[in-house]
Write an enzyme that holds these catalytic residues in place. Structure first.
Site, PDB file in Angstrom:
ATOM      1  CB  CYS A   4      -0.922   0.007   1.202  1.00  0.00           C
ATOM      2  SG  CYS A   4      -1.901   1.524   1.336  1.00  0.00           S
ATOM      3  CB  CYS A  12      -3.474   6.443   4.766  1.00  0.00           C
ATOM      4  SG  CYS A  12      -4.867   5.558   5.513  1.00  0.00           S
ATOM      5  CB  CYS A  15      -4.068  -0.727   7.587  1.00  0.00           C
ATOM      6  SG  CYS A  15      -5.568  -0.680   6.583  1.00  0.00           S
ATOM      7  CB  CYS A  90      -8.019   2.281  -0.214  1.00  0.00           C
ATOM      8  SG  CYS A  90      -7.918   1.281   1.289  1.00  0.00           S
ATOM      9  CD  GLN A 215     -20.439  -6.743  11.467  1.00  0.00           C
ATOM     10  OE1 GLN A 215     -19.471  -6.028  11.276  1.00  0.00           O
ATOM     11  NE2 GLN A 215     -20.718  -7.224  12.656  1.00  0.00           N
ATOM     12  CG  PHE A 244     -27.600  -4.453  21.777  1.00  0.00           C
ATOM     13  CD1 PHE A 244     -27.600  -3.141  22.206  1.00  0.00           C
ATOM     14  CD2 PHE A 244     -27.550  -5.466  22.736  1.00  0.00           C
ATOM     15  CE1 PHE A 244     -27.553  -2.835  23.565  1.00  0.00           C
ATOM     16  CE2 PHE A 244     -27.500  -5.177  24.087  1.00  0.00           C
ATOM     17  CZ  PHE A 244     -27.503  -3.851  24.502  1.00  0.00           C
ATOM     18  CD  GLU A 271     -30.042  -1.395  16.534  1.00  0.00           C
ATOM     19  OE1 GLU A 271     -29.641  -0.246  16.743  1.00  0.00           O
ATOM     20  OE2 GLU A 271     -29.394  -2.417  16.840  1.00  0.00           O
ATOM     21  CG  ASN A 317     -23.815  -7.825  17.477  1.00  0.00           C
ATOM     22  OD1 ASN A 317     -22.652  -7.747  17.826  1.00  0.00           O
ATOM     23  ND2 ASN A 317     -24.211  -7.523  16.251  1.00  0.00           N
ATOM     24  CB  CYS A 344     -17.073  -5.094  17.764  1.00  0.00           C
ATOM     25  SG  CYS A 344     -17.939  -3.764  18.612  1.00  0.00           S
TER      26      CYS A 344
END
Length: 385
Positions: A4, A12, A15, A90, A215, A244, A271, A317, A344
């Site tokens: 990259c 950038c 990542c 990207c 997602q 959720f 939700e 979730n 997450c």
């Protein structure tokens, strides 16, 4: 390790782990996850192998800051040195996104969408949000604007844009008038008749709509939902809650599998986002599920104020903050037979699991939803002791 130029020139750094071999990335995430579960009884837990992600072209969505001039807009980010950086190539995006961005840049010029200048607090166009359905390659584009001033010009040029991008089905103008680092505003104006993109994971239809969470890594998301489905399909469940629930991915996968042996299984999905509930309801209708109710409510408040028949399975979730002590203690008291927890943020999940003292960990699996970063998703199945 992928190549990259933006990372190599330090333009950038999104990542952060791009220089780490991918095997080392997974090992580090697994070590971090195990550290969050220290002190829990894992004697009965089955650790399943981590689910790896594609290393490039895995994102279905691009969030692009718009800078530069209206004749030569730059789509990407503004880096730590306050310099605009084009990220149209990207490597996280599918290669064909680059050609789409060029067409969108032409539309910006034709519609006179002057990029917003943060320092001067002038201009109109703040962000472009591009989403693609991997199921049928249709597109949604959202233009985040400071005001509605340019809507007539956008509507005038829309036919030309749709002719150049026939796969573009949903176009909106989102109005975000504040001078603040806020991605989107509350007001969404649809410029097309169609308002949703259809996606499919494991033959379950799901719908992507503005202001509803979905997602961004479809390959791993499909595996995550499919694993949840496999884990519960043989359990004795008559009623389940999906707290959720977002667009209903977990609840619909589980209810569809359970309905094969129990047509009367009942699903309640909660939700706070009305847009997500709209999509979830649409999915349940297309699945042909009858005993399904999706509601736009705060998930924790809904659960804490319920006096109806308790569910056999609760799916949670939550956002990064976790479910919190009060909801964890309520689940201890209500004692559903099973809890399926998708997280997450393993740090807050670990704290929540410490509170779920009436439950035993049965299955644990890491899903690498966010390669080249320290973030990941976890799925755990708990049974009542």
């Amino acid at each position: 390790m992928i190549s990259c130029s933006h990372f190599q020139t330090q333009q950038c750094r999104s990542c952060q782990w791009l220089a780490k071999p991918y095997g080392d990335q997974l090992t580090e995430k697994e070590t971090h996850l195990k550290a969050q579960l220290q002190g829990l009884d894992l004697s009965c837990a089955q650790w399943l192998p981590s689910y790896a992600s594609p290393l490039t072209a895995f994102r279905n969505k691009a969030k692009m800051v718009v800078s530069g001039a209206v004749e030569r807009p730059i789509l990407g980010i503004v880096n730590e040195q306050h310099q605009p950086v084009s990220l149209t190539n990207c490597p996280l995006y599918p290669p064909h996104f680059e050609a789409i961005f060029e067409i969108l840049k032409d539309f910006i010029g034709r519609a006179g969408l002057v990029p917003y200048n943060i320092a001067k607090q002038k201009g109109e166009l703040k962000y472009i949000l591009l989403t693609e359905s991997r199921y049928n390659q249709t597109l949604m584009v959202r233009f985040v604007l400071r005001s509605e001033n340019k809507l007539p010009l956008m509507q005038r040029e829309l036919a030309g844009l749709l002719a150049k991008l026939p796969q573009l089905k949903v176009v909106t103008a989102n109005i975000q008038p504040q001078h603040a680092a806020i991605l989107e505003g509350e007001k969404e104006i649809f410029l097309t008749e169609q308002q949703v993109l259809e996606e499919q994971f494991n033959r379950i239809p799901l719908f992507i709509r503005p202001q509803g969470f979905f997602q961004t890594n479809p390959t791993v998301a499909q595996a995550l939902y499919g694993t949840a489905q496999q884990w519960v399909q043989s359990l004795r469940i008559n009623q389940l809650w999906d707290l959720f629930c977002g667009v209903g991915g977990f609840g619909l996968h589980c209810a569809t599998a359970l309905a094969k042996n129990n047509p009367d299984v009942q699903l309640t999905g909660i939700e706070i986002s009305p847009s997500a509930i709209y999509s979830a309801t649409l999915s349940s209708q297309k699945c042909g599920l009858k005993n399904v109710r999706f509601q736009s409510l705060d998930a924790a408040n809904f659960a804490l104020n319920q006096n109806e028949q308790k569910p056999d399975l609760v799916i949670v979730n939550p956002p990064r903050r976790g479910i919190g002590k009060s909801l964890a203690q309520f689940l201890n008291q209500m004692q559903p037979h099973f809890i399926l927890y998708s997280s997450c943020n393993a740090v807050t999940m670990g704290k929540d699991l410490q509170e779920l003292t009436h439950y035993q960990l049965q299955k644990i699996q890491l899903f690498d939803m966010f390669p080249h970063t320290g973030h990941y998703e976890v799925l755990v199945l708990l049974t009542r002791q």
